[in-house]
Design an enzyme around this catalytic site. Structure first.
Site, mmCIF file in Angstrom:
data_model
loop_
_atom_site.group_PDB
_atom_site.id
_atom_site.type_symbol
_atom_site.label_atom_id
_atom_site.label_comp_id
_atom_site.label_asym_id
_atom_site.label_seq_id
_atom_site.Cartn_x
_atom_site.Cartn_y
_atom_site.Cartn_z
ATOM 1 N N SER A 38 0.810 -1.218 0.000
ATOM 2 C CA SER A 38 0.000 0.000 0.000
ATOM 3 C C SER A 38 0.845 1.271 0.000
ATOM 4 O O SER A 38 0.644 2.165 0.803
ATOM 5 C CB SER A 38 -0.931 0.000 1.228
ATOM 6 O OG SER A 38 -1.932 0.977 1.113
ATOM 7 N N ASN A 41 2.842 4.556 -5.284
ATOM 8 C CA ASN A 41 3.627 4.284 -6.491
ATOM 9 C C ASN A 41 3.880 5.552 -7.302
ATOM 10 O O ASN A 41 4.973 5.780 -7.819
ATOM 11 C CB ASN A 41 2.872 3.262 -7.351
ATOM 12 C CG ASN A 41 3.798 2.220 -7.933
ATOM 13 O OD1 ASN A 41 4.917 2.528 -8.288
ATOM 14 N ND2 ASN A 41 3.326 0.994 -8.020
ATOM 15 N N CYS A 42 2.841 6.372 -7.414
ATOM 16 C CA CYS A 42 2.937 7.572 -8.255
ATOM 17 C C CYS A 42 3.826 8.644 -7.632
ATOM 18 O O CYS A 42 4.195 9.604 -8.313
ATOM 19 C CB CYS A 42 1.545 8.142 -8.513
ATOM 20 S SG CYS A 42 0.451 6.986 -9.379
ATOM 21 N N THR A 267 -12.612 -13.843 -13.278
ATOM 22 C CA THR A 267 -11.864 -14.462 -14.367
ATOM 23 C C THR A 267 -12.646 -15.651 -14.940
ATOM 24 O O THR A 267 -13.791 -15.897 -14.558
ATOM 25 C CB THR A 267 -10.487 -14.940 -13.873
ATOM 26 O OG1 THR A 267 -10.679 -16.083 -13.007
ATOM 27 C CG2 THR A 267 -9.761 -13.841 -13.111
ATOM 28 N N PRO A 270 -14.536 -19.238 -11.820
ATOM 29 C CA PRO A 270 -15.511 -18.489 -11.011
ATOM 30 C C PRO A 270 -15.042 -18.175 -9.591
ATOM 31 O O PRO A 270 -15.628 -17.307 -8.938
ATOM 32 C CB PRO A 270 -16.732 -19.421 -10.985
ATOM 33 C CG PRO A 270 -16.206 -20.783 -11.298
ATOM 34 C CD PRO A 270 -15.054 -20.566 -12.225
ATOM 35 N N GLY A 276 -6.659 -4.430 -11.183
ATOM 36 C CA GLY A 276 -5.448 -3.650 -11.373
ATOM 37 C C GLY A 276 -4.812 -3.801 -12.742
ATOM 38 O O GLY A 276 -5.457 -4.136 -13.731
ATOM 39 N N ASP A 277 -3.508 -3.578 -12.764
ATOM 40 C CA ASP A 277 -2.766 -3.536 -14.028
ATOM 41 C C ASP A 277 -2.794 -4.849 -14.789
ATOM 42 O O ASP A 277 -2.534 -4.871 -16.000
ATOM 43 C CB ASP A 277 -1.297 -3.175 -13.759
ATOM 44 C CG ASP A 277 -1.121 -1.770 -13.213
ATOM 45 O OD1 ASP A 277 -2.123 -1.031 -13.146
ATOM 46 O OD2 ASP A 277 0.013 -1.409 -12.858
ATOM 47 N N TYR A 421 -18.104 30.409 -10.761
ATOM 48 C CA TYR A 421 -17.408 31.518 -11.413
ATOM 49 C C TYR A 421 -17.172 32.695 -10.477
ATOM 50 O O TYR A 421 -18.096 33.214 -9.861
ATOM 51 C CB TYR A 421 -18.188 32.001 -12.641
ATOM 52 C CG TYR A 421 -17.750 33.372 -13.122
ATOM 53 C CD1 TYR A 421 -16.415 33.617 -13.448
ATOM 54 C CD2 TYR A 421 -18.652 34.427 -13.202
ATOM 55 C CE1 TYR A 421 -15.999 34.868 -13.855
ATOM 56 C CE2 TYR A 421 -18.246 35.687 -13.611
ATOM 57 C CZ TYR A 421 -16.908 35.904 -13.932
ATOM 58 O OH TYR A 421 -16.491 37.139 -14.321
#
Length: 545
Positions: A38, A41-42, A267, A270, A276-277, A421
């Protein structure tokens, strides 16, 4: 119920935390092959660049704190080596002890992510060549920079991470050169937007090698396919990632570009889900199967996946439109939905419109320009994509576009969008509104447009190109072959314009060209086009092409 989760970064950690909130009594085990869970990463490039100085701030949770808060069995440095779907077991290797063991499950979640692409180039395993994917990679890069007297770095790949690394390493006082195989930086955006950022990067003193590939590495040398050699003390490989499919393939799960999942993130087995990636799913705009390598979608998928694990498929995942943004020195560039070039590749009919706006009211100090390019359907105006390059306010406009695209809204919704605005924040007509108004004019054929690259095909014996800017603007730079008739003089000089030829008009940004076009169309001229984005877009693109 016993749940096993393989991978503990964005998707896996999100799944585990949600599972616990839904079921206090379930047995939940997370396996993470690395030593950290956790983590942000960014944020890794910004730690390398000393923007984030405290390494601990990268960690949302530690294994210990996560385990204590959620009562979850977190096993770091533990690699799952095999999945046995028939008897619902996994084989695990605990790296520090060398111990191998099996664990059973009722349901399993794959969140193994993606791995950096490392092409088999000569010398790629030499010292000083790095990829950036996790905390260990970050520590290695950080240590090498501090100990090896680095003066020049080559970054191979000009995607989001590559550009973040370029900025952060440059900020350490290190010379940076970027090598990109493609004809532009940032593959998700179209060339007119990329060209703006390319010019900005060059102004910062970074050398860009476009249409260029690395072919090999020697000691302190990067060899390119054009036979040039760059002397470098360090190389960062940022040429992309690919889903880690080893476990899924060995387990017999259906795969393509990634692990194929249904709308419930389930997937082909079942009892096995994936997030994720690593996953592949249908893009909600194009209907084409795709991957997305973004933390935001992975975290949201984890929450949905947990709901479906506990409640037997109650929530659909509607897919990702790949909304992404990156800071590039003083500028920001972002994209959401589908770029024109990718729509063309998918053979999806669309219209492109480019507009230039300002971050807030021009008369209030600090207003900065931004360029917006949108794609939309010629049938009903449905928004298909948006890209923005600018300084302030890019992020909030991009988020608005993202929301509208997800909801399958149209360019008419841009016109009617009501923003908060006040002069420091926006204009009475926000750049979002302007983008919608111009698109509406195109869709309703009140405005006929050409694009910057169409000017190459003009026949100046048959066509007329009119620059409707002021004489002073024209003298400072113009498109070769154009004649100058300022928009405020167009009515008085209308008789000098041949009515039997194709008339092409441009101004600086598009508005004055549109006004001139409307005058001509209502005075008997039938074949009149205005250049989308104006001279500003044309000049930027020509200088970078």
């Amino acid at each position: 119920m016993k749940y096993l989760i393989i991978g503990a970064v964005a998707g896996g950690a999100s799944t585990a935390a949600r599972l616990r909130r839904l079921d206090e009594h379930a047995e939940i085990v997370i396996f993470e092959k690395g030593g950290y869970i956790s983590y942000a990463n960014c944020g890794l490039p910004y730690y390398i660049g000393d923007v984030i100085k405290d390494r601990n701030k990268l960690f949302v949770q530690t294994a210990t704190s996560f385990s204590k808060r959620f009562n979850i069995d977190v096993r770091v440095n533990s690699t799952v080596t095999d999945i046995g779907p028939h008897n619902k077991t996994v084989k695990v290797f605990h790296q520090p002890s060398g111990k191998k063991y099996e664990e059973t499950y009722d349901k399993l979640v794959l969140s193994v992510g993606a791995e950096p692409i490392r092409p088999p180039l000569p010398g790629i395993d030499n010292e000083g060549i790095f990829t950036l994917r996790n905390v260990n990679d970050t520590d290695k890069i950080k240590t090498h920079i501090s100990q090896a007297n680095i003066k020049k770095v080559v970054i191979a790949g000009a995607g989001f991470i590559g550009l973040e690394m370029a900025e952060n390493i440059h900020g350490l006082g290190i010379q940076v050169e970027i090598v990109e195989m493609g004809s532009q930086i940032l593959a998700p955006v179209d060339f007119p937007i990329a060209a703006i950022i390319q010019q900005h990067i060059r102004k910062k003193g970074i050398t860009l090698h476009l249409n260029t590939a690395v072919t090999s590495f020697n000691k302190n040398e990067v060899v390119l396919n054009n036979r040039d050699v760059i002397n470098a003390d360090m190389v960062i490989l940022s040429i992309g990632v690919k889903p880690d499919l080893q476990l899924a393939t060995a387990a017999g799960l259906k795969t393509g570009k990634g692990v194929i999942v249904n709308e419930y993130l389930q997937t082909s087995d079942p009892y096995i889900y994936a997030v994720g990636d690593v996953i592949e799913f249908e893009n909600p705009v194009t209907g084409v199967s795709m991957n997305t390598f973004l933390a935001g979608p992975a975290s949201k998928q984890g929450r949905i996946c947990a709901n479906n694990l506990v409640h037997d498929n109650v929530q659909r995942y509607n897919g990702s439109i790949n909304t992404a943004i990156v800071k590039v020195f003083d500028m920001t560039v972002g994209a959401t939905g589908i770029a024109s070039k990718h729509l063309k590749a998918a053979e999806i009919e669309h219209i492109v419109s480019t507009t230039h706006g300002v971050s807030h009211a021009g008369y209030y100090p600090g207003s900065r320009q931004m360029t917006i390019q949108i794609t939309f359907s010629p049938r009903d105006g449905q928004l298909l994509g948006a890209q923005i390059a600018g300084y302030d306010g890019v992020d909030k406009r991009l988020d608005i576009f993202s929301s509208l695209i997800q909801q399958k809204k149209t360019i008419y919704d841009l016109v009617e969008f009501e923003q908060a605005y006040a002069p420091p924040y926006s204009s009475a007509k926000d750049p979002i509104n302007i983008a919608g108004m111009v698109a509406e004019n195109i869709l309703l054929k009140r405005l006929q447009v050409i694009y910057w690259d169409d000017l190459e095909n003009l026949d100046f014996y048959e066509d007329v190109l009119i620059d409707v800017r002021t004489a002073d603007e024209y003298e400072m730079g113009n498109v070769k072959g154009s004649i100058n008739i300022p928009v405020d003089e167009i009515r008085n000089k209308i008789s000098s314009i041949p009515i039997d030829k194709d008339i092409y008009i441009y101004c600086e940004a598009g508005l004055r060209g549109y006004l001139a076009q409307r005058v001509l169309l209502q005075n008997g001229f039938n074949r009149v086009w205005n250049m989308s984005g104006g001279y500003k877009t044309w000049k930027t693109c020509v200088n970078e092409s």
